[in-house]
Write an enzyme that holds these catalytic residues in place. Structure first.
Site, PDB file in Angstrom:
ATOM      1  N   SER A  95       0.873  -1.179   0.000  1.00 40.04           N
ATOM      2  CA  SER A  95       0.000   0.000   0.000  1.00 40.04           C
ATOM      3  C   SER A  95       0.908   1.226   0.000  1.00 40.04           C
ATOM      4  O   SER A  95       0.975   1.992   0.951  1.00 40.04           O
ATOM      5  CB  SER A  95      -0.925  -0.007   1.222  1.00 40.04           C
ATOM      6  OG  SER A  95      -0.192   0.047   2.424  1.00 40.04           O
TER       7      SER A  95
ATOM      8  N   HIS B 108      -3.200  -6.131   2.494  1.00 41.59           N
ATOM      9  CA  HIS B 108      -2.279  -7.125   3.055  1.00 41.59           C
ATOM     10  C   HIS B 108      -2.935  -8.493   3.242  1.00 41.59           C
ATOM     11  O   HIS B 108      -2.307  -9.435   3.711  1.00 41.59           O
ATOM     12  CB  HIS B 108      -1.733  -6.659   4.409  1.00 41.59           C
ATOM     13  CG  HIS B 108      -0.785  -5.499   4.287  1.00 41.59           C
ATOM     14  ND1 HIS B 108      -0.245  -4.864   5.372  1.00 41.59           N
ATOM     15  CD2 HIS B 108      -0.276  -4.873   3.198  1.00 41.59           C
ATOM     16  CE1 HIS B 108       0.542  -3.887   4.964  1.00 41.59           C
ATOM     17  NE2 HIS B 108       0.536  -3.869   3.650  1.00 41.59           N
TER      18      HIS B 108
ATOM     19  N   GLN C 106      -6.455  -2.055   7.316  1.00 41.70           N
ATOM     20  CA  GLN C 106      -5.270  -2.840   6.945  1.00 41.70           C
ATOM     21  C   GLN C 106      -4.579  -3.515   8.133  1.00 41.70           C
ATOM     22  O   GLN C 106      -4.111  -4.642   8.005  1.00 41.70           O
ATOM     23  CB  GLN C 106      -4.275  -1.928   6.213  1.00 41.70           C
ATOM     24  CG  GLN C 106      -3.025  -2.622   5.724  1.00 41.70           C
ATOM     25  CD  GLN C 106      -2.094  -1.668   4.984  1.00 41.70           C
ATOM     26  OE1 GLN C 106      -2.300  -1.372   3.826  1.00 41.70           O
ATOM     27  NE2 GLN C 106      -1.077  -1.181   5.668  1.00 41.70           N
ATOM     28  N   GLU C 107      -4.525  -2.821   9.265  1.00 36.39           N
ATOM     29  CA  GLU C 107      -3.784  -3.385  10.398  1.00 36.39           C
ATOM     30  C   GLU C 107      -4.452  -3.059  11.730  1.00 36.39           C
ATOM     31  O   GLU C 107      -4.731  -1.895  12.017  1.00 36.39           O
ATOM     32  CB  GLU C 107      -2.351  -2.815  10.426  1.00 36.39           C
ATOM     33  CG  GLU C 107      -1.572  -3.142   9.167  1.00 36.39           C
ATOM     34  CD  GLU C 107      -0.295  -2.324   9.042  1.00 36.39           C
ATOM     35  OE1 GLU C 107       0.242  -1.865  10.068  1.00 36.39           O
ATOM     36  OE2 GLU C 107       0.165  -2.132   7.904  1.00 36.39           O
TER      37      GLU C 107
ATOM     38  N   GLU D 258       2.041  -9.395   6.613  1.00 33.31           N
ATOM     39  CA  GLU D 258       2.912  -9.051   7.744  1.00 33.31           C
ATOM     40  C   GLU D 258       2.767 -10.032   8.902  1.00 33.31           C
ATOM     41  O   GLU D 258       3.106  -9.717  10.043  1.00 33.31           O
ATOM     42  CB  GLU D 258       2.612  -7.619   8.216  1.00 33.31           C
ATOM     43  CG  GLU D 258       3.005  -6.572   7.178  1.00 33.31           C
ATOM     44  CD  GLU D 258       2.775  -5.142   7.648  1.00 33.31           C
ATOM     45  OE1 GLU D 258       2.241  -4.947   8.760  1.00 33.31           O
ATOM     46  OE2 GLU D 258       3.135  -4.226   6.903  1.00 33.31           O
TER      47      GLU D 258
ATOM     48  N   ASP E  67      -4.026   0.844  11.670  1.00 29.95           N
ATOM     49  CA  ASP E  67      -3.597   1.527  10.451  1.00 29.95           C
ATOM     50  C   ASP E  67      -4.720   1.345   9.442  1.00 29.95           C
ATOM     51  O   ASP E  67      -4.938   0.249   8.934  1.00 29.95           O
ATOM     52  CB  ASP E  67      -2.283   0.927   9.926  1.00 29.95           C
ATOM     53  CG  ASP E  67      -1.787   1.638   8.660  1.00 29.95           C
ATOM     54  OD1 ASP E  67      -2.492   2.545   8.171  1.00 29.95           O
ATOM     55  OD2 ASP E  67      -0.701   1.278   8.167  1.00 29.95           O
TER      56      ASP E  67
ATOM     57  N   GLU F 126      -3.304   5.345  12.300  1.00 28.98           N
ATOM     58  CA  GLU F 126      -2.404   5.668  11.187  1.00 28.98           C
ATOM     59  C   GLU F 126      -3.217   5.788   9.907  1.00 28.98           C
ATOM     60  O   GLU F 126      -4.149   5.009   9.677  1.00 28.98           O
ATOM     61  CB  GLU F 126      -1.363   4.540  11.080  1.00 28.98           C
ATOM     62  CG  GLU F 126      -0.301   4.760  10.017  1.00 28.98           C
ATOM     63  CD  GLU F 126       0.721   3.616  10.018  1.00 28.98           C
ATOM     64  OE1 GLU F 126       1.037   3.070  11.110  1.00 28.98           O
ATOM     65  OE2 GLU F 126       1.186   3.240   8.931  1.00 28.98           O
TER      66      GLU F 126
ATOM     67  N   ASP G  39       1.504   8.167   7.460  1.00 31.48           N
ATOM     68  CA  ASP G  39       2.430   7.277   6.743  1.00 31.48           C
ATOM     69  C   ASP G  39       2.431   7.703   5.273  1.00 31.48           C
ATOM     70  O   ASP G  39       3.307   8.450   4.837  1.00 31.48           O
ATOM     71  CB  ASP G  39       1.971   5.824   6.952  1.00 31.48           C
ATOM     72  CG  ASP G  39       2.701   4.819   6.081  1.00 31.48           C
ATOM     73  OD1 ASP G  39       3.715   5.179   5.469  1.00 31.48           O
ATOM     74  OD2 ASP G  39       2.265   3.650   6.008  1.00 31.48           O
TER      75      ASP G  39
ATOM     76  N   LYS H 276       9.841   5.430   7.156  1.00 32.68           N
ATOM     77  CA  LYS H 276      10.209   4.261   6.350  1.00 32.68           C
ATOM     78  C   LYS H 276      11.333   4.716   5.426  1.00 32.68           C
ATOM     79  O   LYS H 276      11.075   5.401   4.438  1.00 32.68           O
ATOM     80  CB  LYS H 276       9.017   3.807   5.500  1.00 32.68           C
ATOM     81  CG  LYS H 276       7.871   3.160   6.280  1.00 32.68           C
ATOM     82  CD  LYS H 276       6.681   2.912   5.355  1.00 32.68           C
ATOM     83  CE  LYS H 276       5.614   2.068   6.035  1.00 32.68           C
ATOM     84  NZ  LYS H 276       4.345   2.084   5.256  1.00 32.68           N
TER      85      LYS H 276
ATOM     86  N   HIS I 192       8.840  -1.038   9.345  1.00 37.61           N
ATOM     87  CA  HIS I 192       9.091  -2.020   8.288  1.00 37.61           C
ATOM     88  C   HIS I 192       8.168  -1.739   7.098  1.00 37.61           C
ATOM     89  O   HIS I 192       7.360  -0.817   7.132  1.00 37.61           O
ATOM     90  CB  HIS I 192       8.825  -3.434   8.823  1.00 37.61           C
ATOM     91  CG  HIS I 192       7.380  -3.679   9.184  1.00 37.61           C
ATOM     92  ND1 HIS I 192       6.863  -4.935   9.405  1.00 37.61           N
ATOM     93  CD2 HIS I 192       6.321  -2.831   9.368  1.00 37.61           C
ATOM     94  CE1 HIS I 192       5.586  -4.857   9.698  1.00 37.61           C
ATOM     95  NE2 HIS I 192       5.226  -3.597   9.693  1.00 37.61           N
ATOM     96  N   ARG I 193       8.251  -2.578   6.052  1.00 38.12           N
ATOM     97  CA  ARG I 193       7.287  -2.589   4.958  1.00 38.12           C
ATOM     98  C   ARG I 193       6.608  -3.953   4.948  1.00 38.12           C
ATOM     99  O   ARG I 193       7.076  -4.902   5.578  1.00 38.12           O
ATOM    100  CB  ARG I 193       7.984  -2.372   3.590  1.00 38.12           C
ATOM    101  CG  ARG I 193       8.730  -1.079   3.440  1.00 38.12           C
ATOM    102  CD  ARG I 193       7.923   0.145   3.775  1.00 38.12           C
ATOM    103  NE  ARG I 193       6.687   0.331   3.048  1.00 38.12           N
ATOM    104  CZ  ARG I 193       6.496   1.205   2.064  1.00 38.12           C
ATOM    105  NH1 ARG I 193       7.496   1.980   1.671  1.00 38.12           N
ATOM    106  NH2 ARG I 193       5.301   1.341   1.488  1.00 38.12           N
ATOM    107  N   SER I 194       5.523  -4.064   4.192  1.00 39.53           N
ATOM    108  CA  SER I 194       4.842  -5.364   4.165  1.00 39.53           C
ATOM    109  C   SER I 194       5.710  -6.434   3.499  1.00 39.53           C
ATOM    110  O   SER I 194       5.638  -7.603   3.851  1.00 39.53           O
ATOM    111  CB  SER I 194       3.483  -5.241   3.485  1.00 39.53           C
ATOM    112  OG  SER I 194       3.600  -4.580   2.250  1.00 39.53           O
TER     113      SER I 194
ATOM    114  N   LYS J  36       7.516  -0.295  14.360  1.00 36.56           N
ATOM    115  CA  LYS J  36       6.442  -1.077  13.777  1.00 36.56           C
ATOM    116  C   LYS J  36       7.095  -2.157  12.930  1.00 36.56           C
ATOM    117  O   LYS J  36       7.709  -1.846  11.897  1.00 36.56           O
ATOM    118  CB  LYS J  36       5.585  -0.146  12.914  1.00 36.56           C
ATOM    119  CG  LYS J  36       4.253  -0.697  12.518  1.00 36.56           C
ATOM    120  CD  LYS J  36       3.515   0.366  11.718  1.00 36.56           C
ATOM    121  CE  LYS J  36       2.146  -0.081  11.350  1.00 36.56           C
ATOM    122  NZ  LYS J  36       1.812   0.362   9.978  1.00 36.56           N
TER     123      LYS J  36
END
Ligand code: PGA
Ligand code: ZN
Length: 422
Positions: free
Chosen positions: A43, A148, A157-158, A201, A237, A282, A309, A334, A362-364, A385
């Site tokens: 994303s 994700h 997403q999270e 993730e 997020d 987020e 983000d 990031k 991090h990234r996915s 994260k």
């Protein structure tokens, strides 16, 4: 010969946790060695640098091995800013579209690691110096949705947790794992078709609604907090840019097949924060809606961290705009969104001066490289994260456990802002 002088640079293709090809770079100095690889997002924000040049990863590898390497050899690896400036100069664009952000980041981090290794220092100490002794708190991803996870997964997403009561990083990780396990058991009862699947993730990917996910997470946090006597708070997020349909001017809820207006989205986020006592949100709105962020931050910023983000993409100019509008009170850092360590550091400086709390992230799509663990401590980010489960996520936590051990008697947990400690 000075031990930090660069003698060789080599790039190869490796794979990330999603099976996507990425770049790994090795830098050899007279007395040291550094190896680093670039992660990848799913994303991604519109204002991130371009990961690969037109010719794809092969062109990036060719450029590093045939053009960049030659220019870096003979430079001092401790001249991080000069190295990163040179990468910009070679690239010649303002978004790394010629060299590619993946190559730039892998080189930049590998150079820093080689410098640290030449000096006999761990990366976090090389970057942060003698007072880099604060351990961050993990911001763990427990339930996944959006881009994700699969179509029937939640829209958000999270679904995140922060074990703010943890007394050590090791204990914090243990708490994240405990909640993750507990949530897995609860989802099995809720979704009869659940077969233990996880998203990009390592967060659970199940056929449950956003509300169900929030409820399960909230229950698991409360019971675990109660059981172990350590406070654990919730976050999310929304990755709202992934839900935003610009042509229609609305947010699309894939799972329910319905839309939300901007106003409805703002109200939804405020209500969710209230109902589930979220302390961290987020990307609640899409990446161009600075004004909407301002409204949200004004309404709930004293109780909740409102974190940008995709809004900021670790980009100093966008951060400045956000600060003028008081759009947020926290920021995701990031390094691969912006291409080099120096760029990430500059973004962080601007963010900090404006009072944004930084979250190293991090990234996915991740590799086993754990450089963000070192950057979180070295650059003094109170949160990191990095997911909870999966080898490439655990690699970050394990590295922080090692760092914590290295810091032995001098370490302390990071100071957290009032939104997280109230
Ligand atoms: P990405 O997602 O790495 O797929 O962009 C992570 C995030 O949005 O925080
Ligand atoms: Zn995000």
């Amino acid at each position: 010969m000075v031990e930090t002088i660069i003698e060789d640079v080599y790039a190869r293709k490796i794979y990330d946790s999603r099976g996507g090809p990425t770049i790994e770079v090795e830098v050899v100095t007279v007395d040291g060695f550094g190896r680093a690889s670039a992660p990848a997002g799913a994303s991604t924000g519109t204002h991130e640098v371009v990961p690969f040049p037109k010719g794809g990863i092969d062109e990036a590898l060719r450029l590093v091995n045939e053009v960049v390497a030659e220019k870096l050899i003979g430079m001092d690896s401790t001249d991080q800013v000069a190295v990163d400036d040179l990468l910009h100069e070679i690239d010649g664009t303002d978004n790394f579209s010629r060299l590619g952000g993946a190559a730039a980041l892998a080189i930049s981090v590998a150079v820093a690691k080689a410098a640290a290794s030449s000096l006999g220092l761990p990366l976090f100490q090389y970057v942060g110096g003698v007072f880099a002794t604060e351990m961050p708190f993990p911001l763990g991803n427990v339930v996944g949705g959006g881009r994700h996870a699969g179509e029937r997964a939640p829209n958000v997403q999270e679904f995140l947790i922060i074990p703010v009561g943890a007394k050590s990083y090791e204990e914090a990780v243990e708490l994240c794992i405990k909640v993750h396990r507990e949530v897995g058991k609860m989802i099995s009862k809720l979704d009869k078709s659940f077969a233990g699947g996880k998203g990009d993730e390592g967060a659970w990917a199940a056929n449950i609604s956003d509300e169900e996910a929030f409820q399960v997470l909230s229950e698991a946090c409360h019971s675990t907090s109660h059981e172990v006597g350590r406070k654990i708070v919730l976050g999310a997020d929304f990755a709202a840019s992934s839900m935003w349909v610009p042509e229609e001017g609305s947010y699309y809820l894939r799972r329910e097949g319905r839309k939300r207006t901007r106003e409805e989205q703002i109200n939804y986020v405020i209500e969710a924060a209230e109902r589930y006592d979220l302390r961290y949100i987020e990307d609640p709105l899409h990446e161009e809606d600075f004004e909407g962020y301002s409204l949200l931050t004004k309404a709930i910023g004293h109780r909740v961290l409102v974190c940008g983000d995709d809004l900021f993409t670790t980009n100093a100019a966008r951060i400045k705009k956000g600060l003028e509008l008081r759009a947020a009170n926290a920021i995701i850092i990031k390094p691969n969104q912006v291409g080099t360590l120096t760029d990430a550091y500059r973004a962080l400086r601007v963010a900090r001066a404006g009072g944004l709390m930084p979250v190293m992230s991090h990234r996915s799509g991740e590799t086993e490289d754990a450089f963000i663990s070192h950057l979180a401590v070295g650059l003094r980010c109170p949160l990191i994260k990095a997911g909870v489960m999966g080898g490439e996520r655990i690699a970050k936590h394990n590295e922080l456990i090692r760092i914590e051990e290295m810091l032995e008697n001098v370490k302390c947990m990071a100071e957290l802002p009032p939104q997280l400690t109230r």
